[in-house]
Design a protein around this motif. Structure first.
Motif, PDB file in Angstrom:
ATOM      1  N   THR A  51       0.823  -1.211   0.000  1.00  0.00           N
ATOM      2  CA  THR A  51       0.000   0.000   0.000  1.00  0.00           C
ATOM      3  C   THR A  51       0.856   1.260   0.000  1.00  0.00           C
ATOM      4  O   THR A  51       0.538   2.249  -0.669  1.00  0.00           O
ATOM      5  CB  THR A  51      -0.942   0.009   1.217  1.00  0.00           C
ATOM      6  OG1 THR A  51      -1.798  -1.129   1.147  1.00  0.00           O
ATOM      7  CG2 THR A  51      -1.787   1.270   1.252  1.00  0.00           C
ATOM      8  N   GLU A  52       1.967   1.218   0.730  1.00  0.00           N
ATOM      9  CA  GLU A  52       2.811   2.396   0.870  1.00  0.00           C
ATOM     10  C   GLU A  52       3.775   2.594  -0.300  1.00  0.00           C
ATOM     11  O   GLU A  52       4.328   3.688  -0.461  1.00  0.00           O
ATOM     12  CB  GLU A  52       3.625   2.301   2.162  1.00  0.00           C
ATOM     13  CG  GLU A  52       2.778   2.379   3.429  1.00  0.00           C
ATOM     14  CD  GLU A  52       3.638   2.358   4.682  1.00  0.00           C
ATOM     15  OE1 GLU A  52       4.884   2.284   4.546  1.00  0.00           O
ATOM     16  OE2 GLU A  52       3.068   2.414   5.786  1.00  0.00           O
ATOM     17  N   SER A  53       3.966   1.591  -1.134  1.00  0.00           N
ATOM     18  CA  SER A  53       5.021   1.635  -2.148  1.00  0.00           C
ATOM     19  C   SER A  53       4.509   2.110  -3.504  1.00  0.00           C
ATOM     20  O   SER A  53       3.372   1.861  -3.888  1.00  0.00           O
ATOM     21  CB  SER A  53       5.656   0.248  -2.301  1.00  0.00           C
ATOM     22  OG  SER A  53       6.242  -0.170  -1.079  1.00  0.00           O
ATOM     23  N   ASN A  54       5.413   2.802  -4.231  1.00  0.00           N
ATOM     24  CA  ASN A  54       5.151   3.232  -5.603  1.00  0.00           C
ATOM     25  C   ASN A  54       5.915   2.384  -6.615  1.00  0.00           C
ATOM     26  O   ASN A  54       5.655   2.455  -7.807  1.00  0.00           O
ATOM     27  CB  ASN A  54       5.583   4.692  -5.800  1.00  0.00           C
ATOM     28  CG  ASN A  54       5.177   5.592  -4.655  1.00  0.00           C
ATOM     29  OD1 ASN A  54       5.981   5.856  -3.779  1.00  0.00           O
ATOM     30  ND2 ASN A  54       3.935   6.042  -4.658  1.00  0.00           N
ATOM     31  N   MET A  55       6.895   1.632  -6.111  1.00  0.00           N
ATOM     32  CA  MET A  55       7.726   0.807  -6.985  1.00  0.00           C
ATOM     33  C   MET A  55       7.993  -0.521  -6.304  1.00  0.00           C
ATOM     34  O   MET A  55       8.140  -0.584  -5.076  1.00  0.00           O
ATOM     35  CB  MET A  55       9.055   1.519  -7.281  1.00  0.00           C
ATOM     36  CG  MET A  55       9.980   0.773  -8.237  1.00  0.00           C
ATOM     37  SD  MET A  55      11.483   1.747  -8.620  1.00  0.00           S
ATOM     38  CE  MET A  55      12.273   0.669  -9.823  1.00  0.00           C
ATOM     39  N   ILE A  56       8.038  -1.589  -7.113  1.00  0.00           N
ATOM     40  CA  ILE A  56       8.362  -2.924  -6.626  1.00  0.00           C
ATOM     41  C   ILE A  56       9.539  -3.450  -7.438  1.00  0.00           C
ATOM     42  O   ILE A  56       9.556  -3.337  -8.661  1.00  0.00           O
ATOM     43  CB  ILE A  56       7.166  -3.887  -6.778  1.00  0.00           C
ATOM     44  CG1 ILE A  56       5.996  -3.456  -5.892  1.00  0.00           C
ATOM     45  CG2 ILE A  56       7.582  -5.316  -6.443  1.00  0.00           C
ATOM     46  CD1 ILE A  56       4.730  -4.271  -6.120  1.00  0.00           C
ATOM     47  N   ILE A  57      10.516  -4.017  -6.755  1.00  0.00           N
ATOM     48  CA  ILE A  57      11.615  -4.715  -7.420  1.00  0.00           C
ATOM     49  C   ILE A  57      11.547  -6.188  -7.026  1.00  0.00           C
ATOM     50  O   ILE A  57      11.610  -6.521  -5.846  1.00  0.00           O
ATOM     51  CB  ILE A  57      12.989  -4.131  -7.043  1.00  0.00           C
ATOM     52  CG1 ILE A  57      13.093  -2.675  -7.510  1.00  0.00           C
ATOM     53  CG2 ILE A  57      14.116  -4.969  -7.659  1.00  0.00           C
ATOM     54  CD1 ILE A  57      14.409  -1.998  -7.141  1.00  0.00           C
TER      55      ILE A  57
END
Length: 236
Positions: free
Chosen positions: A93-99
């Motif tokens: 929910t808090e993230s704008n990017m996933i690696i």
């Protein structure tokens, strides 16, 4: 959601620079990833091995420093592994990017399913960057090309598990490194991947090559080969 599916985004750091690597500029990778970077970005890294604490901590720190070197400073960077997997909903929910980190495909695939990522990631609207195994497990139906001794002859080894459903592309990464490998007495590509490609289609990516998918469009960059029905041809 924008998906960057990479074999490896890493390049050798210039001499004298105190970094383990930098991001590749070839094939406009750095330029393209920067287009989607926003100030205040919070990044969630999702591991391949949930129990490899030391490796996971190190790679998180390395990517934090490398992105900052390229003038992409994260506000926060999380690493999801066994220690905090119960907080996956909050971190997503808090993230704008996933690696999606590289590693052993079956181990990562099992972890993704354990934390419910195939369902949870459907509502994510930011940037997803896959690295090697992370790109492979991003597929709807994964091609888990055997890599460890014994896997190619193990009748229990699942070469086609379900994945995250972010792409229909089955990647075989690091082609320039592994194209001559022999596994369990058989050539990795000519006698294993080619055989598995009958009725299917795989893509062998040289490091530095990648795909970008957004709004139903797929753009390929760099040196990429299509493996289909036991044959291979360069397509990019």
């Amino acid at each position: 959601m924008v998906r960057f599916l990479t074999s490896s985004p890493c390049d050798e750091a210039p001499e004298g620079l105190n970094l383990p690597f930098i991001l590749k500029e070839e094939n406009d990778f750095l330029k393209n990833i920067k287009q989607y970077f926003r100030r205040g970005t919070k990044c969630l890294m999702i591991c391949a091995d949930p129990w490899a604490y030391e490796f996971n901590d190190r790679i998180r720190q390395e990517y934090w420093e490398v992105f900052a070197y390229h003038e992409m400073q994260f506000e926060e960077m999380y690493m999801c592994d066994e220690r905090n997997e119960n907080k996956i909903d909050e971190m997503l929910t808090e993230s704008n990017m996933i690696i999606l980190v590289g590693g052993h495909v079956p181990t990562q695939n099992a972890f993704f399913k354990r934390i419910g990522l195939p369902e949870k990631i459907k509502s994510f609207s930011g940037v997803v960057m896959g690295i090697s195994a992370g790109s492979m497990n991003a597929a709807k139906m994964v091609y888990s090309l055997p890599e460890n001794p014994g896997e190619s002859i193990d009748p229990e080894y699942d070469r086609f598990p379900t994945g995250l459903g972010l792409t229909d592309m089955n990647m075989c990464p690091h082609y320039q490194m592994v194209k001559d490998w022999v596994l369990d007495g058989r050539r990795l590509f000519e006698e294993i991947a080619f055989e598995d490609s009958v009725g299917r289609k795989f893509y062998a990516f040289v490091d530095g090559s990648y795909a970008v998918e957004e709004n139903g469009k797929k753009i390929l960059y760099g040196e990429i080969y299509e493996i289909k029905n036991g044959t291979m041809r360069k397509i990019c």
